[in-house]
Design an enzyme around this catalytic site. Structure first.
Site, PDB file in Angstrom:
ATOM      1  N   ALA A  66       0.858  -1.182   0.000  1.00  0.00           N
ATOM      2  CA  ALA A  66       0.000   0.000   0.000  1.00  0.00           C
ATOM      3  C   ALA A  66       0.897   1.236   0.000  1.00  0.00           C
ATOM      4  O   ALA A  66       2.052   1.180   0.438  1.00  0.00           O
ATOM      5  CB  ALA A  66      -0.895  -0.025   1.228  1.00  0.00           C
ATOM      6  N   GLY A 110       0.588  -4.991   0.966  1.00  0.00           N
ATOM      7  CA  GLY A 110      -0.633  -5.025   0.159  1.00  0.00           C
ATOM      8  C   GLY A 110      -0.409  -5.659  -1.210  1.00  0.00           C
ATOM      9  O   GLY A 110      -1.348  -6.187  -1.805  1.00  0.00           O
ATOM     10  N   GLU A 113      -0.757  -9.231  -0.597  1.00  0.00           N
ATOM     11  CA  GLU A 113      -2.179  -9.489  -0.325  1.00  0.00           C
ATOM     12  C   GLU A 113      -2.998  -9.457  -1.613  1.00  0.00           C
ATOM     13  O   GLU A 113      -3.910 -10.264  -1.805  1.00  0.00           O
ATOM     14  CB  GLU A 113      -2.691  -8.465   0.690  1.00  0.00           C
ATOM     15  CG  GLU A 113      -2.035  -8.666   2.058  1.00  0.00           C
ATOM     16  CD  GLU A 113      -2.311  -7.529   3.023  1.00  0.00           C
ATOM     17  OE1 GLU A 113      -1.997  -6.365   2.676  1.00  0.00           O
ATOM     18  OE2 GLU A 113      -2.839  -7.789   4.110  1.00  0.00           O
ATOM     19  N   GLU A 133       4.525  -5.073   7.167  1.00  0.00           N
ATOM     20  CA  GLU A 133       3.783  -3.988   7.828  1.00  0.00           C
ATOM     21  C   GLU A 133       4.232  -3.749   9.268  1.00  0.00           C
ATOM     22  O   GLU A 133       4.159  -2.633   9.782  1.00  0.00           O
ATOM     23  CB  GLU A 133       2.278  -4.291   7.805  1.00  0.00           C
ATOM     24  CG  GLU A 133       1.631  -4.197   6.434  1.00  0.00           C
ATOM     25  CD  GLU A 133       1.676  -5.480   5.632  1.00  0.00           C
ATOM     26  OE1 GLU A 133       2.462  -6.398   5.972  1.00  0.00           O
ATOM     27  OE2 GLU A 133       0.918  -5.574   4.652  1.00  0.00           O
TER      28      GLU A 133
HETATM   29  N1  CAA Z   1       4.611   3.085  -0.680  1.00  0.00           N
HETATM   30  C1  CAA Z   1       5.053   4.227  -1.219  1.00  0.00           C
HETATM   31  N2  CAA Z   1       6.230   4.358  -1.861  1.00  0.00           N
HETATM   32  C2  CAA Z   1       7.004   3.265  -1.940  1.00  0.00           C
HETATM   33  C3  CAA Z   1       6.629   2.042  -1.389  1.00  0.00           C
HETATM   34  C4  CAA Z   1       5.365   1.980  -0.737  1.00  0.00           C
HETATM   35  N3  CAA Z   1       4.877   0.829  -0.206  1.00  0.00           N
HETATM   36  N4  CAA Z   1       7.613   1.141  -1.613  1.00  0.00           N
HETATM   37  C5  CAA Z   1       8.575   1.793  -2.302  1.00  0.00           C
HETATM   38  N5  CAA Z   1       8.207   3.074  -2.489  1.00  0.00           N
HETATM   39  C6  CAA Z   1       8.970   4.128  -3.179  1.00  0.00           C
HETATM   40  C7  CAA Z   1      10.122   4.605  -2.328  1.00  0.00           C
HETATM   41  O1  CAA Z   1       9.666   5.589  -1.410  1.00  0.00           O
HETATM   42  C8  CAA Z   1      11.030   5.175  -3.385  1.00  0.00           C
HETATM   43  O2  CAA Z   1      10.548   6.447  -3.773  1.00  0.00           O
HETATM   44  P1  CAA Z   1      11.604   7.685  -3.967  1.00  0.00           P
HETATM   45  O3  CAA Z   1      12.476   7.232  -5.118  1.00  0.00           O
HETATM   46  O4  CAA Z   1      10.717   8.827  -4.314  1.00  0.00           O
HETATM   47  O5  CAA Z   1      12.351   7.805  -2.688  1.00  0.00           O
HETATM   48  C9  CAA Z   1      10.811   4.246  -4.562  1.00  0.00           C
HETATM   49  O6  CAA Z   1       9.569   3.578  -4.337  1.00  0.00           O
HETATM   50  C10 CAA Z   1      11.903   3.185  -4.682  1.00  0.00           C
HETATM   51  O7  CAA Z   1      12.002   2.550  -3.409  1.00  0.00           O
HETATM   52  P2  CAA Z   1      13.409   2.323  -2.664  1.00  0.00           P
HETATM   53  O8  CAA Z   1      14.335   3.452  -2.969  1.00  0.00           O
HETATM   54  O9  CAA Z   1      13.095   2.074  -1.229  1.00  0.00           O
HETATM   55  O10 CAA Z   1      13.905   1.003  -3.419  1.00  0.00           O
HETATM   56  P3  CAA Z   1      14.830  -0.161  -2.842  1.00  0.00           P
HETATM   57  O11 CAA Z   1      15.113  -1.042  -4.006  1.00  0.00           O
HETATM   58  O12 CAA Z   1      15.958   0.382  -2.046  1.00  0.00           O
HETATM   59  O13 CAA Z   1      13.906  -0.947  -1.783  1.00  0.00           O
HETATM   60  C11 CAA Z   1      11.861  -2.026  -1.058  1.00  0.00           C
HETATM   61  C12 CAA Z   1      12.768  -1.624  -2.251  1.00  0.00           C
HETATM   62  C13 CAA Z   1      12.582  -3.041  -0.175  1.00  0.00           C
HETATM   63  C14 CAA Z   1      10.599  -2.637  -1.656  1.00  0.00           C
HETATM   64  C15 CAA Z   1      11.529  -0.768  -0.213  1.00  0.00           C
HETATM   65  O14 CAA Z   1      11.069   0.259  -1.098  1.00  0.00           O
HETATM   66  C16 CAA Z   1      10.481  -0.988   0.820  1.00  0.00           C
HETATM   67  O15 CAA Z   1      10.756  -1.524   1.868  1.00  0.00           O
HETATM   68  N6  CAA Z   1       9.231  -0.524   0.542  1.00  0.00           N
HETATM   69  C17 CAA Z   1       8.146  -0.598   1.489  1.00  0.00           C
HETATM   70  C18 CAA Z   1       7.580  -2.002   1.623  1.00  0.00           C
HETATM   71  C19 CAA Z   1       6.465  -2.027   2.660  1.00  0.00           C
HETATM   72  O16 CAA Z   1       6.656  -1.695   3.808  1.00  0.00           O
HETATM   73  N7  CAA Z   1       5.255  -2.445   2.217  1.00  0.00           N
HETATM   74  C20 CAA Z   1       4.102  -2.533   3.081  1.00  0.00           C
HETATM   75  C21 CAA Z   1       3.283  -1.265   2.978  1.00  0.00           C
HETATM   76  S1  CAA Z   1       1.976  -1.177   4.161  1.00  0.00           S
HETATM   77  C22 CAA Z   1       0.700  -2.121   3.521  1.00  0.00           C
HETATM   78  O17 CAA Z   1       0.816  -2.675   2.447  1.00  0.00           O
HETATM   79  C23 CAA Z   1      -0.576  -2.180   4.335  1.00  0.00           C
HETATM   80  C24 CAA Z   1      -1.539  -3.211   3.916  1.00  0.00           C
HETATM   81  O18 CAA Z   1      -1.479  -4.350   4.328  1.00  0.00           O
HETATM   82  C25 CAA Z   1      -2.660  -2.877   3.038  1.00  0.00           C
END
Ligand code: CAA
Length: 259
Positions: A66, A110, A113, A133
């Site tokens: 998400a 998400g 999911e 999460e």
């Molecule tokens: N939401 C918003 N933006 C996201 C994102 C997310 N879930 N995941 C990645 N991005 C964005 C980053 O902010 C980044 O943007 P900028 O270039 O503007 O800074 C861009 O995508 C690239 O990401 P990274 O620079 O972090 O890339 P990476 O290769 O170093 O890492 C990753 C990749 C491990 C996937 C890392 O981005 C990450 O940990 N992302 C978050 C994953 C996460 O926590 N997901 C769960 C979300 S909560 C949820 O989903 C609730 C639910 O159950 C419904």
């Protein structure tokens, strides 16, 4: 119809493909994207020439979860008031034709999911699955704590949900989350071949098969078997049952008419 956060196309006149398309955000799932995904899947579901759908992302990310940027400032009244997740993420549950998730790269939160809401997952060998999460001070909110244990069992689901670690494609296949793992450059060929195979069967039977397997997760064994038995009986009222069995008996290819 034109979309901002997804693209759609139809392959071989019968497979509807939705590609999540927010590459800079690794396909992070915001409300608009989920509205568009639901609308696209519903349109394919209503189109009689479509027999199967595919949801996919980019090579780097199916979806990284998400949209954290969008969620960061929300409070309880925002998410409860707007019925966050329930309002539009679950449209996919109402889709009656088969939906395959073609997963490459990050498939997290998400995103994982969403993949689990599809009927089955074919993973590229670079796929990484997880429910991270917990690192954000929340828990999975789109069915992760419910569908993941049903797919991989309690031990691995607890491990993934509580540690937030990622698992690779081989572990996901061993655990039963992915149905197969293929080389990343062969992913769409393999998924399309599976989709085309499904399209060759009668739609009444593929929809009934999906409905019946899904019932296994909603009911006890006796009720589930009764549900299956009644659908099985009902299919004997279709032209496709006559056609499928006549084709077998006469050693020819069946030509199903979805009736
Ligand atoms: N939401 C918003 N933006 C996201 C994102 C997310 N879930 N995941 C990645 N991005 C964005 C980053 O902010 C980044 O943007 P900028 O270039 O503007 O800074 C861009 O995508 C690239 O990401 P990274 O620079 O972090 O890339 P990476 O290769 O170093 O890492 C990753 C990749 C491990 C996937 C890392 O981005 C990450 O940990 N992302 C978050 C994953 C996460 O926590 N997901 C769960 C979300 S909560 C949820 O989903 C609730 C639910 O159950 C419904």
């Amino acid at each position: 119809m034109s979309y901002e956060f997804i693209t759609t196309r139809i392959e071989a006149d019968k497979v509807g493909i939705v590609t999540l398309n927010r590459p800079k955000q690794l396909n992070a799932l915001n409300g608009e994207l989920m509205d568009e995904l639901g609308a696209a899947l519903k349109a394919f579901d209503a189109d009689p020439k479509i027999g199967c759908m595919i949801v996919t992302g980019s090579e780097k990310a199916f979806a990284a979860g998400a949209d954290i940027g969008a969620m960061a400032s929300w409070g309880f009244s925002d998410v409860y008031g707007a019925d966050y997740i329930t309002r539009n993420w679950e449209t996919i549950r109402s889709i009656r034709k088969p939906v395959i998730a073609a997963v490459s790269g990050f498939c997290l939160g998400g995103g994982c999911e969403l993949a689990m809401m599809c009927d089955f997952i074919i993973a590229a060998d670079n796929a990484r699955f997880g429910q991270p999460e917990i690192k954000l001070g929340i828990i999975p909110g789109a069915g992760g704590t419910q569908r993941l244990p049903r797919a991989v069992g309690k031990a691995k689901a607890m491990d993934l949900v509580l540690t937030g670690r990622m698992m690779n494609a081989d572990e996901a296949e061993r655990a039963g989350l992915a149905s197969r793992v293929v080389a990343v450059d062969k992913l769409m060929d393999e998924v399309l071949a599976a989709a085309l195979m499904i399209c060759d069967y009668g739609q009444l039977a593929t929809m009934a098969a999906k409905e019946s397997v899904n019932r296994a997760f909603e009911s006890g064994l006796s009720d589930g078997i009764m549900f299956e038995r009644r659908l099985f009986h009902a299919l004997f009222a279709t032209q496709d049952q006559k056609e499928g069995m006549d084709a077998f008996v006469n050693k020819r290819k069946a030509n199903f008419v979805n009736a």
